[in-house]
Design an enzyme around this catalytic site. Structure first.
Site, mmCIF file in Angstrom:
data_model
loop_
_atom_site.group_PDB
_atom_site.id
_atom_site.type_symbol
_atom_site.label_atom_id
_atom_site.label_comp_id
_atom_site.label_asym_id
_atom_site.label_seq_id
_atom_site.Cartn_x
_atom_site.Cartn_y
_atom_site.Cartn_z
ATOM 1 N N TYR A 101 0.854 -1.191 0.000
ATOM 2 C CA TYR A 101 0.000 0.000 0.000
ATOM 3 C C TYR A 101 0.886 1.235 0.000
ATOM 4 O O TYR A 101 1.866 1.306 0.750
ATOM 5 C CB TYR A 101 -0.906 0.026 1.246
ATOM 6 C CG TYR A 101 -1.677 1.323 1.347
ATOM 7 C CD1 TYR A 101 -2.943 1.435 0.811
ATOM 8 C CD2 TYR A 101 -1.102 2.459 1.941
ATOM 9 C CE1 TYR A 101 -3.639 2.637 0.847
ATOM 10 C CE2 TYR A 101 -1.784 3.663 1.986
ATOM 11 C CZ TYR A 101 -3.051 3.742 1.441
ATOM 12 O OH TYR A 101 -3.726 4.935 1.476
ATOM 13 N N GLU A 189 -3.570 7.478 -4.061
ATOM 14 C CA GLU A 189 -3.351 6.179 -3.430
ATOM 15 C C GLU A 189 -3.087 5.099 -4.475
ATOM 16 O O GLU A 189 -3.766 5.037 -5.492
ATOM 17 C CB GLU A 189 -4.623 5.845 -2.652
ATOM 18 C CG GLU A 189 -4.543 4.639 -1.766
ATOM 19 C CD GLU A 189 -5.875 4.410 -1.055
ATOM 20 O OE1 GLU A 189 -6.030 4.888 0.074
ATOM 21 O OE2 GLU A 189 -6.754 3.743 -1.628
#
Ligand code: GDP
Ligand code: MN
Length: 381
Positions: A101, A189
């Site tokens: 992530y 993101e």
């Protein structure tokens, strides 16, 4: 304003972040043609602005153009969290070894951007934060300097990423930060950022949220807005220059000024009521704007009672009162309404409403108590 995965990844690529080869399609036949070009093995991914695509069957892997076409036909029939799938992204399939992530957002307490990384990629970062907070690493970025190479390498080291990938990871982190910074985003993101079997790093999924208040600086980004994906009431509100946010309660609020609107919601909540929305009609709101605002509030079936809180400075109270009456003429639903009017021409405004047999109040608390009582009566009926 949220961007689709395919839009976000395109913007990442423009800032040097590697992404899989791929294209967007709207029909199964287009998907087949794209899959043929990409060599057959592809991921077919629904493009909807909600989470949980994978669980809903909105992301499928195909081994051949024929299979891609079939899967696309099924995906294009889906509705994910109430939104119909209109487009799919067809990406060259990747053989994934590791999922990471990587995200950038604003840290409001520190007053700087923060870059967040975790070796637990592929799942929602909120879940990681809850179950394994120690697996999340962060670096705060000085906006005047930007992300430093050593900061990105520190993140890679803290995640125990193999050393041979630190250079590439660092380039991707800087590309992501540059995207976030140059577009005035509030979130950028990559989840997952993958390491493939060929030892390549790729942004497999992408998400960007732009700051609506900074969009005027990026007129070219306005074109990326997907009108199909917005709540109709919010689109309608934006068209009239109103700031509207739908909430879960049953008391509609129409207020002039964002601060006063927040205070109004706090008072309603504090006295035991539940606001159905935030709505700021802004300064200088004329009768027509008030009418549009009422229509938008009443289009929410949960609204059982309404409260208007108007401090008439630029907005004259008599204009507001006339707007209320004009709007109510067009509305078929009957809901309780109390108005608190103070400021310029307040007596005239109140007289106009009183003549039409409408409730008025002179203090915020008084108005809130009246509307809360009315909302409870309507609910129990
Ligand atoms: P999200 O669930 O909406 O966040 O969609 P993602 O694009 O993040 O995809 C969810 C998961 O599907 C990823 O974490 C991967 O595990 C898997 N996935 C997506 N694309 C590919 C692909 O090209 N190849 C493989 N093997 N898996 C993929
Ligand atoms: Mn994802």
């Amino acid at each position: 304003m949220k961007l689709h995965e395919y839009q976000s990844k395109q913007l990442f690529a423009e800032h040097g972040v590697p992404i899989p080869r791929g294209e967007v399609a709207e029909t199964p036949a287009q998907v087949r043609a794209i899959a043929e070009q990409l060599g057959g093995s592809v991921a077919v991914k629904s493009q909807v602005l909600v989470g949980g695509r994978g669980k809903a069957g909105g992301i499928r892997l195909a081994k051949s153009p024929e299979e891609a076409e079939q899967l696309a036909a099924a995906i294009l029939e889906l509705e994910i969290n109430g939104l119909p799938v209109r487009k799919v992204l067809v990406d060259e399939a990747s053989e994934i070894v590791t999922e990471i992530y990587l995200g950038v957002t604003n840290d409001r307490t520190q007053g700087t951007p923060v870059i967040i990384a975790s070796a637990e990629g592929g799942i929602e970062i909120e879940e990681v934060a809850r179950d394994h907070p120690e697996k999340i690493v962060r670096a705060w970025v000085d906006p005047l300097i930007g992300l430093r190479d050593y900061q990105a390498r520190n993140l890679a080291a803290a995640m125990e990423l193999p050393r041979q990938h630190w250079g590439e990871f660092s380039r991707m982190a800087r590309g992501l930060f540059d995207t976030y910074w140059s577009l005035d985003a509030t979130l950028a993101e990559i989840n997952p950022l993958v390491i493939t079997r060929e030892e390549k790093l790729l942004a497999l999924d992408g998400k960007i949220v732009l700051d609506d208040n900074a969009l005027y600086r990026h007129p070219e980004l306005e074109e990326l807005r997907d009108l199909d994906e917005e709540a109709p009431s919010e689109r309608e509100a934006r068209g009239h220059g109103l700031s509207y946010v739908k909430l879960d309660g049953n008391i509609g609020c129409l207020v002039n000024g964002a601060g006063l609107a927040m205070a109004t919601m706090d008072v309603i909540k504090g006295l035991g009521g539940e606001p159905a929305n935030f709505l700021d009609i802004g300064g200088g709101a004329d009768a027509e704007k008030v009418a549009a605002a009422i229509q938008i509030i009443l289009s929410d079936p949960d609204v059982h009672a309404m409260m208007f809180n108007i401090f008439g400075g630029i907005t004259r109270c008599d204009e507001v009162a006339r707007g209320i009456l004009m709007a109510l003429e067009e509305v078929s639903r009957e809901v309780y309404l109390v108005t608190r009017l103070v400021g310029t021409n307040e007596e005239l405004g109140r007289r106009i409403l009183a003549e039409a047999k409408m409730d008025t109040a002179s203090s915020l608390v008084e108005a809130a108590e009246m509307v809360i009582a009315a909302s409870k009566v309507s609910v129990s009926e």
